[in-house]
Design a protein around this motif. Structure first.
Motif, PDB file in Angstrom:
ATOM      1  N   ASN A 172      35.243  21.450  22.469  1.00 34.81           N
ATOM      2  CA  ASN A 172      36.278  20.858  23.332  1.00 34.81           C
ATOM      3  C   ASN A 172      35.693  20.163  24.553  1.00 34.81           C
ATOM      4  N   ASN A 173      34.405  19.820  24.478  1.00 37.91           N
ATOM      5  CA  ASN A 173      33.734  19.027  25.512  1.00 37.91           C
ATOM      6  C   ASN A 173      33.857  19.638  26.903  1.00 37.91           C
ATOM      7  N   ALA A 174      33.641  20.936  26.988  1.00 35.01           N
ATOM      8  CA  ALA A 174      33.771  21.627  28.268  1.00 35.01           C
ATOM      9  C   ALA A 174      32.624  21.275  29.205  1.00 35.01           C
ATOM     10  N   ALA A 175      32.964  21.008  30.465  1.00 35.38           N
ATOM     11  CA  ALA A 175      31.948  20.873  31.506  1.00 35.38           C
ATOM     12  C   ALA A 175      31.764  22.217  32.207  1.00 35.38           C
ATOM     13  N   ASN A 176      32.854  22.948  32.348  1.00 37.67           N
ATOM     14  CA  ASN A 176      32.866  24.306  32.911  1.00 37.67           C
ATOM     15  C   ASN A 176      33.909  25.102  32.134  1.00 37.67           C
ATOM     16  N   ILE A 177      33.812  26.424  32.179  1.00 36.49           N
ATOM     17  CA  ILE A 177      34.853  27.252  31.566  1.00 36.49           C
ATOM     18  C   ILE A 177      35.184  28.438  32.462  1.00 36.49           C
ATOM     19  N   VAL A 178      36.402  28.913  32.315  1.00 36.89           N
ATOM     20  CA  VAL A 178      36.862  30.134  32.980  1.00 36.89           C
ATOM     21  C   VAL A 178      37.134  31.166  31.896  1.00 36.89           C
ATOM     22  N   LEU A 179      36.578  32.353  32.034  1.00 32.30           N
ATOM     23  CA  LEU A 179      36.841  33.452  31.123  1.00 32.30           C
ATOM     24  C   LEU A 179      38.013  34.273  31.654  1.00 32.30           C
ATOM     25  N   ALA A 180      38.770  34.886  30.764  1.00 27.11           N
ATOM     26  CA  ALA A 180      39.872  35.734  31.210  1.00 27.11           C
ATOM     27  C   ALA A 180      40.255  36.739  30.132  1.00 27.11           C
ATOM     28  N   HIS A 181      40.567  37.935  30.556  1.00 28.91           N
ATOM     29  CA  HIS A 181      41.176  38.910  29.643  1.00 28.91           C
ATOM     30  C   HIS A 181      42.125  39.781  30.441  1.00 28.91           C
ATOM     31  N   ASN A 182      42.998  40.470  29.746  1.00 32.33           N
ATOM     32  CA  ASN A 182      44.002  41.290  30.423  1.00 32.33           C
ATOM     33  C   ASN A 182      43.703  42.773  30.282  1.00 32.33           C
ATOM     34  N   HIS A 183      44.252  43.545  31.207  1.00 30.22           N
ATOM     35  CA  HIS A 183      44.230  45.002  31.136  1.00 30.22           C
ATOM     36  C   HIS A 183      45.678  45.480  31.056  1.00 30.22           C
ATOM     37  N   PRO A 184      46.176  45.809  29.867  1.00 28.91           N
ATOM     38  CA  PRO A 184      47.567  46.259  29.733  1.00 28.91           C
ATOM     39  C   PRO A 184      47.885  47.492  30.583  1.00 28.91           C
ATOM     40  N   LEU A 207      21.879  27.902  30.291  1.00 29.33           N
ATOM     41  CA  LEU A 207      21.018  27.298  29.279  1.00 29.33           C
ATOM     42  C   LEU A 207      21.707  26.141  28.562  1.00 29.33           C
ATOM     43  N   LEU A 208      23.010  26.300  28.325  1.00 24.34           N
ATOM     44  CA  LEU A 208      23.778  25.283  27.599  1.00 24.34           C
ATOM     45  C   LEU A 208      24.372  24.225  28.525  1.00 24.34           C
ATOM     46  N   GLU A 209      24.148  24.391  29.815  1.00 29.81           N
ATOM     47  CA  GLU A 209      24.709  23.490  30.829  1.00 29.81           C
ATOM     48  C   GLU A 209      26.236  23.469  30.784  1.00 29.81           C
ATOM     49  N   ILE A 210      26.807  24.646  30.542  1.00 26.74           N
ATOM     50  CA  ILE A 210      28.266  24.839  30.621  1.00 26.74           C
ATOM     51  C   ILE A 210      28.488  26.031  31.559  1.00 26.74           C
ATOM     52  N   PRO A 211      28.532  25.805  32.850  1.00 28.00           N
ATOM     53  CA  PRO A 211      28.659  26.910  33.808  1.00 28.00           C
ATOM     54  C   PRO A 211      29.951  27.711  33.632  1.00 28.00           C
ATOM     55  N   ILE A 212      29.855  29.006  33.900  1.00 27.53           N
ATOM     56  CA  ILE A 212      31.042  29.881  33.927  1.00 27.53           C
ATOM     57  C   ILE A 212      31.604  29.848  35.347  1.00 27.53           C
ATOM     58  N   TYR A 213      32.782  29.287  35.498  1.00 26.01           N
ATOM     59  CA  TYR A 213      33.410  29.130  36.809  1.00 26.01           C
ATOM     60  C   TYR A 213      33.884  30.467  37.361  1.00 26.01           C
ATOM     61  N   ASP A 214      34.431  31.306  36.474  1.00 23.12           N
ATOM     62  CA  ASP A 214      34.974  32.600  36.910  1.00 23.12           C
ATOM     63  C   ASP A 214      35.295  33.434  35.681  1.00 23.12           C
ATOM     64  N   HIS A 215      35.513  34.719  35.894  1.00 25.35           N
ATOM     65  CA  HIS A 215      36.036  35.617  34.865  1.00 25.35           C
ATOM     66  C   HIS A 215      37.156  36.413  35.519  1.00 25.35           C
ATOM     67  N   LEU A 216      38.375  36.221  35.028  1.00 26.97           N
ATOM     68  CA  LEU A 216      39.554  36.881  35.587  1.00 26.97           C
ATOM     69  C   LEU A 216      39.956  38.080  34.739  1.00 26.97           C
ATOM     70  N   ILE A 217      40.362  39.143  35.420  1.00 24.31           N
ATOM     71  CA  ILE A 217      41.014  40.283  34.774  1.00 24.31           C
ATOM     72  C   ILE A 217      42.471  40.239  35.225  1.00 24.31           C
ATOM     73  N   ILE A 218      43.379  40.152  34.271  1.00 28.37           N
ATOM     74  CA  ILE A 218      44.789  39.907  34.585  1.00 28.37           C
ATOM     75  C   ILE A 218      45.659  41.080  34.145  1.00 28.37           C
ATOM     76  N   THR A 219      46.565  41.474  35.047  1.00 30.56           N
ATOM     77  CA  THR A 219      47.585  42.470  34.701  1.00 30.56           C
ATOM     78  C   THR A 219      48.949  41.791  34.786  1.00 30.56           C
ATOM     79  N   ASP A 220      50.006  42.552  34.616  1.00 28.72           N
ATOM     80  CA  ASP A 220      51.343  41.954  34.612  1.00 28.72           C
ATOM     81  C   ASP A 220      51.699  41.288  35.935  1.00 28.72           C
TER      82      ASP A 220
END
Length: 232
Positions: A172-184, A207-220
């Motif tokens: 998907n031609n990402a320049a950066n990505i944000v990771l996210a997962h939830n905690h029910p 290494l892949l030149e696709i920086p991780i912008y953030d990693h979010l943990i999401i609740t309700d």
């Protein structure tokens, strides 16, 4: 006696208990949550109108629509008077409401902070009884170009495979990505596994030149940014 054994449709109710007619006469905003759900249910039983059945369901969850929105067809079907078809109608209607919120913002969304990323992802990850892992794909100007479900798990975890994550990012031609997962569970603390995965992903992204912008943990109702908390 035969008449008493028949189920009561909406036309047989007292005028004040006819939510369809009330909606036509006064508009949708004049109906209570129970009356709106009653329209979806359609009919009650000889002992209980659809409105009363709806009130019983809402009361069980302290009149919290957010909790009702998390119910599965199987869970709704446990209520006496709710068969599979009625349960499906309720789940579908509440899902449409969730999707409407998601499409309210017009135009491209730029991620300038963890809060911006949370606003984009919360409609996907809130109100789930299981864990899911998603990524946001950003272009070089940090505008969101797409979002992708990576994996689904159980109540206590899900597998996030870095190979799959970066495959989706590259496709998907990402320049950066944000990771996210939830905690029910509602727990906003990052686990050791969360931290280790994130650090591994950050190194791979460099290494892949696709920086991780953030990693979010999401609740309700809230979120934790691992970037803001210096956990990356």
């Amino acid at each position: 006696m035969d008449n008493y054994d028949q189920k009561l449709g909406i036309k047989a109710w007292a005028e004040a208990d006819r939510p369809r007619e009330k909606l036509l006469l006064h508009g949708r905003r004049q109906l209570t949550d129970a009356e709106l759900i009653a329209i979806l249910i359609g009919s009650g039983s000889r002992n209980e109108t659809a409105v009363d059945l709806s009130k019983r369901i809402l009361s069980f969850y302290n009149n919290d629509l957010a909790k009702v929105a998390k119910l599965s067809v199987k869970e709704l079907s446990k209520f006496k008077g709710i068969g599979e078809a009625k349960a499906i109608a309720i789940v579908a209607a509440l899902e449409l409401g969730r999707r409407r919120k998601e499409t309210e913002k017009e135009g491209p969304i730029k991620i300038m902070s963890s809060k911006d990323a949370y606003e984009v992802l919360k409609t996907e990850l809130a109100d789930l009884a299981h864990e899911e892992f998603w990524i946001l794909v950003l272009n070089r100007a940090n505008f969101v170009t797409s979002k992708h479900l990576i994996s689904k798990g159980g109540q206590s975890g899900t597998i996030a495979d870095p190979k799959i994550i970066f495959k989706v990012a590259i496709e998907n031609n990402a320049a950066n990505i944000v990771l996210a997962h939830n905690h029910p569970s509602g727990n906003l603390k990052a686990s050791t596994a969360d931290i280790n995965l994130t650090k591994k992903m950050v190194q791979a992204g460099l290494l892949l030149e696709i920086p991780i912008y953030d990693h979010l943990i999401i609740t309700d109702h809230s979120f934790l940014s691992m970037a803001d908390e210096s956990l990356m």
